[in-house]
Design a protein around this motif. Structure first.
Motif, PDB file in Angstrom:
ATOM      1  N   GLY A 111       0.854  -1.170   0.000  1.00 42.70           N
ATOM      2  CA  GLY A 111       0.000   0.000   0.000  1.00 42.70           C
ATOM      3  C   GLY A 111       0.890   1.220   0.000  1.00 42.70           C
ATOM      4  O   GLY A 111       2.109   1.122  -0.124  1.00 42.70           O
ATOM      5  N   SER A 112       0.294   2.374   0.153  1.00 43.22           N
ATOM      6  CA  SER A 112       1.075   3.588   0.227  1.00 43.22           C
ATOM      7  C   SER A 112       0.259   4.659   0.940  1.00 43.22           C
ATOM      8  O   SER A 112      -0.869   4.406   1.374  1.00 43.22           O
ATOM      9  CB  SER A 112       1.478   4.059  -1.177  1.00 43.22           C
ATOM     10  N   THR A 113       0.845   5.838   1.063  1.00 40.44           N
ATOM     11  CA  THR A 113       0.185   6.960   1.716  1.00 40.44           C
ATOM     12  C   THR A 113       0.492   8.239   0.945  1.00 40.44           C
ATOM     13  O   THR A 113       1.428   8.295   0.145  1.00 40.44           O
ATOM     14  CB  THR A 113       0.670   7.133   3.172  1.00 40.44           C
ATOM     15  N   LYS A 114      -0.279   9.249   1.221  1.00 44.85           N
ATOM     16  CA  LYS A 114      -0.051  10.551   0.590  1.00 44.85           C
ATOM     17  C   LYS A 114       1.290  11.131   1.017  1.00 44.85           C
ATOM     18  O   LYS A 114       1.921  11.905   0.291  1.00 44.85           O
ATOM     19  CB  LYS A 114      -1.188  11.498   0.964  1.00 44.85           C
ATOM     20  N   ASP A 156       7.710  11.667   4.294  1.00 42.16           N
ATOM     21  CA  ASP A 156       7.775  11.274   5.703  1.00 42.16           C
ATOM     22  C   ASP A 156       7.849   9.758   5.815  1.00 42.16           C
ATOM     23  O   ASP A 156       6.889   9.060   5.494  1.00 42.16           O
ATOM     24  CB  ASP A 156       6.535  11.799   6.446  1.00 42.16           C
ATOM     25  N   ILE A 157       8.996   9.248   6.266  1.00 44.01           N
ATOM     26  CA  ILE A 157       9.166   7.795   6.351  1.00 44.01           C
ATOM     27  C   ILE A 157       8.298   7.184   7.437  1.00 44.01           C
ATOM     28  O   ILE A 157       8.120   5.965   7.469  1.00 44.01           O
ATOM     29  CB  ILE A 157      10.643   7.408   6.577  1.00 44.01           C
ATOM     30  N   ASN A 158       7.751   7.996   8.335  1.00 49.02           N
ATOM     31  CA  ASN A 158       6.840   7.508   9.363  1.00 49.02           C
ATOM     32  C   ASN A 158       5.424   8.066   9.167  1.00 49.02           C
ATOM     33  O   ASN A 158       4.617   8.054  10.082  1.00 49.02           O
ATOM     34  CB  ASN A 158       7.357   7.878  10.758  1.00 49.02           C
ATOM     35  N   GLY A 159       5.136   8.513   7.955  1.00 48.46           N
ATOM     36  CA  GLY A 159       3.838   9.107   7.685  1.00 48.46           C
ATOM     37  C   GLY A 159       2.738   8.073   7.510  1.00 48.46           C
ATOM     38  O   GLY A 159       2.990   6.894   7.240  1.00 48.46           O
ATOM     39  N   SER A 160       1.516   8.519   7.665  1.00 45.15           N
ATOM     40  CA  SER A 160       0.356   7.650   7.454  1.00 45.15           C
ATOM     41  C   SER A 160      -0.828   8.458   6.914  1.00 45.15           C
ATOM     42  O   SER A 160      -1.977   8.122   7.152  1.00 45.15           O
ATOM     43  CB  SER A 160      -0.039   6.950   8.760  1.00 45.15           C
ATOM     44  N   ASP A 161      -0.513   9.512   6.172  1.00 44.85           N
ATOM     45  CA  ASP A 161      -1.548  10.389   5.646  1.00 44.85           C
ATOM     46  C   ASP A 161      -2.287   9.718   4.480  1.00 44.85           C
ATOM     47  O   ASP A 161      -1.676   9.292   3.511  1.00 44.85           O
ATOM     48  CB  ASP A 161      -0.902  11.697   5.172  1.00 44.85           C
ATOM     49  N   SER A 162      -3.599   9.599   4.590  1.00 46.70           N
ATOM     50  CA  SER A 162      -4.448   9.061   3.521  1.00 46.70           C
ATOM     51  C   SER A 162      -3.959   7.706   3.022  1.00 46.70           C
ATOM     52  O   SER A 162      -3.645   7.540   1.839  1.00 46.70           O
ATOM     53  CB  SER A 162      -4.525  10.049   2.355  1.00 46.70           C
ATOM     54  N   PRO A 163      -3.900   6.694   3.873  1.00 49.38           N
ATOM     55  CA  PRO A 163      -3.409   5.383   3.437  1.00 49.38           C
ATOM     56  C   PRO A 163      -4.343   4.726   2.425  1.00 49.38           C
ATOM     57  O   PRO A 163      -5.569   4.864   2.517  1.00 49.38           O
ATOM     58  CB  PRO A 163      -3.351   4.582   4.744  1.00 49.38           C
ATOM     59  N   TRP A 203       5.134  -3.060  -2.226  1.00 51.27           N
ATOM     60  CA  TRP A 203       4.972  -1.794  -2.939  1.00 51.27           C
ATOM     61  C   TRP A 203       6.194  -0.892  -2.791  1.00 51.27           C
ATOM     62  O   TRP A 203       6.220   0.194  -3.351  1.00 51.27           O
ATOM     63  CB  TRP A 203       3.721  -1.061  -2.441  1.00 51.27           C
ATOM     64  N   HIS A 204       7.182  -1.290  -1.999  1.00 45.87           N
ATOM     65  CA  HIS A 204       8.395  -0.488  -1.792  1.00 45.87           C
ATOM     66  C   HIS A 204       8.055   0.898  -1.246  1.00 45.87           C
ATOM     67  O   HIS A 204       8.708   1.888  -1.566  1.00 45.87           O
ATOM     68  CB  HIS A 204       9.194  -0.347  -3.099  1.00 45.87           C
ATOM     69  N   ALA A 205       7.033   0.954  -0.409  1.00 49.88           N
ATOM     70  CA  ALA A 205       6.578   2.233   0.138  1.00 49.88           C
ATOM     71  C   ALA A 205       7.122   2.443   1.547  1.00 49.88           C
ATOM     72  O   ALA A 205       7.718   1.548   2.146  1.00 49.88           O
ATOM     73  CB  ALA A 205       5.050   2.292   0.147  1.00 49.88           C
ATOM     74  N   LYS A 206       6.901   3.650   2.067  1.00 47.88           N
ATOM     75  CA  LYS A 206       7.372   4.022   3.404  1.00 47.88           C
ATOM     76  C   LYS A 206       6.180   4.537   4.205  1.00 47.88           C
ATOM     77  O   LYS A 206       5.644   5.605   3.913  1.00 47.88           O
ATOM     78  CB  LYS A 206       8.448   5.112   3.307  1.00 47.88           C
ATOM     79  N   PHE A 207       5.734   3.770   5.181  1.00 40.61           N
ATOM     80  CA  PHE A 207       4.663   4.258   6.056  1.00 40.61           C
ATOM     81  C   PHE A 207       4.727   3.548   7.400  1.00 40.61           C
ATOM     82  O   PHE A 207       5.297   2.461   7.542  1.00 40.61           O
ATOM     83  CB  PHE A 207       3.278   4.074   5.410  1.00 40.61           C
ATOM     84  N   ASN A 208       4.146   4.188   8.375  1.00 43.06           N
ATOM     85  CA  ASN A 208       4.110   3.675   9.745  1.00 43.06           C
ATOM     86  C   ASN A 208       2.760   4.098  10.315  1.00 43.06           C
ATOM     87  O   ASN A 208       2.621   5.183  10.859  1.00 43.06           O
ATOM     88  CB  ASN A 208       5.275   4.252  10.546  1.00 43.06           C
ATOM     89  N   ALA A 209       1.766   3.243  10.140  1.00 44.01           N
ATOM     90  CA  ALA A 209       0.376   3.626  10.430  1.00 44.01           C
ATOM     91  C   ALA A 209      -0.195   2.816  11.590  1.00 44.01           C
ATOM     92  O   ALA A 209       0.251   1.699  11.868  1.00 44.01           O
ATOM     93  CB  ALA A 209      -0.482   3.437   9.186  1.00 44.01           C
TER      94      ALA A 209
END
Length: 364
Positions: free
Chosen positions: A28-31, A36-43, A66-72
């Motif tokens: 998945g990904s985020t906005k 922001d490697i720890n972002g979770s905006d609009s997952p 997905w090679h994405a960066k999030f921490n939700a």
């Protein structure tokens, strides 16, 4: 994925396990991914849909793909937040997750859960032992790259003609067919999408000292085709094969068309009629397999990469397959085909023909 995760979470609970982490090869990904490697905006994406539905018994979800960066923190079906993380790709980040476990219940105390993505920096001295190991295998890699595989009489490129054929795609289809003939219920032909074609094989000598004109080196072969996906032989009806060929043309949101050609092995020839509407461009009488017209009521054995078979390349009818048999992984299927042929001649682009030429504005 939800059914599988819930089933095994329940089995673990029956064995007395209450701290459960799901490691899921989906993404998945985020906005905020790019900032922001720890972002979770609009997952968004499959992993977040999974997180909303998977059993509350699962305390954390570690994802990839997905090679994405999030921490939700995403609520489970019971309304309790749990971490859903992805730490980029290729070792760029490390995720640190801390779970506090109640010694009586053996379950995670969700309120105390923390999770952080950390960047992997290069500002510390290399570990001597690891550096020695990496250097050793880097040298072995260079040696492997330089090994000769086969000869080439002309360029194999991904450049497609007006009917969607390319020389590299045709050779790849022949390699997949070659691999598919080795299983218990062998392939009768092969279909190949564009996804495994990653680089051209040129006749002219490259930069490697071991290279020469008309020589294919192992490293050149490796970089031209494959992504560690197995060739699979499946059963499809003639009607399903016709529909798969129809799915090469797709309507976009703006009502224009895009073309996503499939390569066919050397024992297949077909003709399409671009003047017809979508899903009516393939006449089974004009699809010749081993010299005979496509029989809509007959079953065929078809070799294709697993990624194509599961519908990931965008041909949904492929997912109706039956009786799958795994053959060689794409890299090795291509390698073994080249080695057996020894000399690869540039194939003619005459396996696919059309009644009308494509529009110059058609997207590939």
């Amino acid at each position: 994925m939800v059914d599988a995760a819930n089933r095994y979470a329940k089995e673990l609970q029956k064995k007395g396990v209450e701290t459960i982490i799901a490691v899921v090869h989906e993404g998945g990904s985020t906005k905020s991914d790019g900032t922001d490697i720890n972002g979770s905006d609009s997952p968004f994406g499959p992993i977040f849909e999974f997180a909303k539905e998977a059993s509350p018994a699962i305390d954390a979800i570690v994802s990839g793909h997905w090679h994405a960066k999030f921490n939700a923190m995403i609520d489970d079906p019971a309304g309790n937040p749990r971490p859903v993380v992805e730490a980029a790709n290729h070792g760029r980040l490390l995720n640190e997750m801390n779970l506090s476990i109640d010694p009586k219940t053996k379950d995670v105390v969700r309120d105390l859960t923390t999770s952080t993505n950390h960047p992997v920096t290069r500002d510390i001295p290399a570990d001597p032992e690891i550096e020695k190991m990496v250097s050793y295998w880097a040298e072995r890699g260079k040696e492997r790259y330089a090994q000769p595989v086969a000869k080439l009489t002309g360029d194999l490129t991904r450049t497609r003609n007006e009917n969607g054929e390319s020389t590299l795609a045709n050779v790849a289809a022949d390699a997949h067919y070659h691999a598919g003939k080795k299983v218990e219920k062998p392939a009768e032909f092969a279909l190949t999408a564009a996804s495994p074609l990653r680089g051209d094989l040129l006749c002219k000598k490259g930069n490697n000292p071991a290279d020469s004109d008309g020589q294919i080196l192992f490293g050149e072969m490796w970089q031209a085709h494959g992504y560690q996906n197995p060739v699979v032989v499946v059963t499809l009806t003639g009607q399903q094969i016709k529909q798969i060929l129809e799915e090469q043309w797709r309507k976009k949101a703006d009502e224009s068309e895009s073309f996503h050609p499939l390569a066919v092995s050397h024992n297949v020839n077909y003709r399409f009629d671009k003047s017809k509407p979508l899903n009516e461009r393939i006449n089974p009488k004009n699809v010749m397999i081993n010299g005979e017209s496509l029989d809509l009521d007959r079953s065929y054995r078809v070799a294709a990469l697993a990624y194509l078979v599961i519908g990931a390349d965008g041909y949904p009818t492929f997912t109706q397959y039956r009786q799958p048999e795994r053959a060689e992984v794409d890299y090795w299927a291509f390698l073994n085909y080249l080695k057996e042929k020894q000399v690869i001649e540039t194939p003619a682009l005459n396996r696919v023909t059309s009644y009308l030429k494509f529009s110059k504005n058609l997207d590939y």
